[in-house]
Design a protein around this motif. Sequence first.
Motif, mmCIF file in Angstrom:
data_model
loop_
_atom_site.group_PDB
_atom_site.id
_atom_site.type_symbol
_atom_site.label_atom_id
_atom_site.label_comp_id
_atom_site.label_asym_id
_atom_site.label_seq_id
_atom_site.Cartn_x
_atom_site.Cartn_y
_atom_site.Cartn_z
ATOM 1 N N ALA A 273 0.849 -1.195 0.000
ATOM 2 C CA ALA A 273 0.000 0.000 0.000
ATOM 3 C C ALA A 273 0.882 1.240 0.000
ATOM 4 O O ALA A 273 1.951 1.249 0.612
ATOM 5 N N VAL A 274 0.420 2.293 -0.693
ATOM 6 C CA VAL A 274 1.131 3.566 -0.743
ATOM 7 C C VAL A 274 0.124 4.686 -0.516
ATOM 8 O O VAL A 274 -0.901 4.756 -1.209
ATOM 9 N N SER A 275 0.409 5.550 0.438
ATOM 10 C CA SER A 275 -0.445 6.710 0.697
ATOM 11 C C SER A 275 0.393 7.795 1.340
ATOM 12 O O SER A 275 1.567 7.568 1.684
ATOM 13 N N ASP A 276 -0.207 8.967 1.524
ATOM 14 C CA ASP A 276 0.512 10.055 2.183
ATOM 15 C C ASP A 276 0.899 9.700 3.610
ATOM 16 O O ASP A 276 1.807 10.306 4.189
ATOM 17 N N ALA A 277 0.226 8.704 4.192
ATOM 18 C CA ALA A 277 0.552 8.288 5.561
ATOM 19 C C ALA A 277 1.811 7.442 5.607
ATOM 20 O O ALA A 277 2.447 7.333 6.662
ATOM 21 N N GLY A 278 2.188 6.809 4.482
ATOM 22 C CA GLY A 278 3.389 6.005 4.458
ATOM 23 C C GLY A 278 3.352 4.915 3.411
ATOM 24 O O GLY A 278 2.338 4.714 2.728
ATOM 25 N N ILE A 279 4.471 4.225 3.285
ATOM 26 C CA ILE A 279 4.617 3.119 2.345
ATOM 27 C C ILE A 279 4.611 1.838 3.166
ATOM 28 O O ILE A 279 5.498 1.619 3.995
ATOM 29 N N THR A 280 3.618 1.000 2.952
ATOM 30 C CA THR A 280 3.461 -0.217 3.743
ATOM 31 C C THR A 280 4.093 -1.398 3.016
ATOM 32 O O THR A 280 3.793 -1.656 1.849
ATOM 33 N N VAL A 281 4.982 -2.099 3.731
ATOM 34 C CA VAL A 281 5.794 -3.157 3.141
ATOM 35 C C VAL A 281 5.564 -4.460 3.914
ATOM 36 O O VAL A 281 5.574 -4.466 5.149
ATOM 37 N N ALA A 282 5.395 -5.549 3.165
ATOM 38 C CA ALA A 282 5.240 -6.867 3.793
ATOM 39 C C ALA A 282 6.556 -7.306 4.419
ATOM 40 O O ALA A 282 7.633 -7.098 3.853
ATOM 41 N N CYS A 283 6.455 -7.930 5.590
ATOM 42 C CA CYS A 283 7.639 -8.442 6.293
ATOM 43 C C CYS A 283 7.465 -9.941 6.522
ATOM 44 O O CYS A 283 6.454 -10.535 6.139
ATOM 45 N N GLY A 284 8.447 -10.553 7.124
ATOM 46 C CA GLY A 284 8.346 -11.974 7.414
ATOM 47 C C GLY A 284 7.162 -12.292 8.299
ATOM 48 O O GLY A 284 6.579 -13.368 8.212
ATOM 49 N N GLN A 285 6.816 -11.339 9.173
ATOM 50 C CA GLN A 285 5.626 -11.446 10.018
ATOM 51 C C GLN A 285 4.995 -10.076 10.100
ATOM 52 O O GLN A 285 5.597 -9.127 10.601
ATOM 53 N N GLY A 286 3.801 -9.920 9.559
ATOM 54 C CA GLY A 286 3.132 -8.630 9.562
ATOM 55 C C GLY A 286 3.682 -7.699 8.486
ATOM 56 O O GLY A 286 4.325 -8.126 7.531
#
Length: 326
Positions: A273-286
């Motif tokens: 996900a990308v928004s003005d709030a931040g760039i969300t990146v998948a991790c090994g957990q969460g």
Amino acid sequence: MKVVFAGTPEFAQVALAKLHAAGFEIPLVLTQPDRPAGRGMKLHASAVKAFALEHGVPVAQPRSLRLDGKFPEDAAAARDALEAAHADVMVVAAYGLILPAWVLITPRLGCLNIHASLLPRWRGAAPIHRAIEAGDAETGITIMQMDAGLDTGDMLLARSEPIAADDSTTTLHDRLAAIGGEMIVEALALAANGSLLHRPQPAEGVTYAHKIEKAEANIDWTLPAAAIERRIRAFDSFPGASSRLDGEVIKFWRAEVAVGHAGVDATPGQIIAVSDAGITVACGQGALTLTQLQRPGGKRLGAAAFLQGLQGKPITAGMVFALHPS
């Protein structure tokens, strides 16, 4: 009391300033040689040297203190200077050189170290970084009588300090530096009247804060999101956590564990996900939302300003940060 001081960075400079303000006689300061820094790689004095020169305190900058080492002439000159100072005690804070036996026994009361942890946890070079990286709830300052081991000497004073959920190494460093300066003044006052008590370190709970290596800056996206978030704070301001995206290394200075992505079905490192709030990146957990970022040669920016400044190279969902440095 005559106090010789040995230290190099800002953490040490704060303690030196406290000792100077408290009126201790400081006949000599030891600090690391000037180092190249900045874009022009010009030689720069350490924070400790700059303070000492400003206040008229003699400075020595040996490359080594080992009389049988690579620079015996430096060590011999430092020995002569230390003996001539007739110090009651040497205070050591983030000096950066190993103190051989001859140094430890030259001052009348030996050498006292300002260590940025609650010993015996996080002995070693990077106690502030490692405490944050590990998720410790608290850390502190220990004033220690130095011996031949690695941060193994008797404890003299200790004071705890909580680690806040948003603390970085930078913010925690500044608080601990101020506490260390206050505590060393207190310790020397107690030493002057013979009431400074020695306590051996416990055998249980020993951990080592290994030196931070630049290679550690590269994010391993297979780690849990919470572990990566702590590492980002631990590596602020050095070496700065980073990862490569579309051929460019991006640094991260702030992040939040993303809510509602515990079971996300995505490759670690994949942008979901990308928004003005931040760039969300998948991790090994969460997943992790990156909220403050920096491009090469740029400034630290909040996510909205960072995304706005990309100019023709947008970051979009589905792109993948490199798992390993290339």
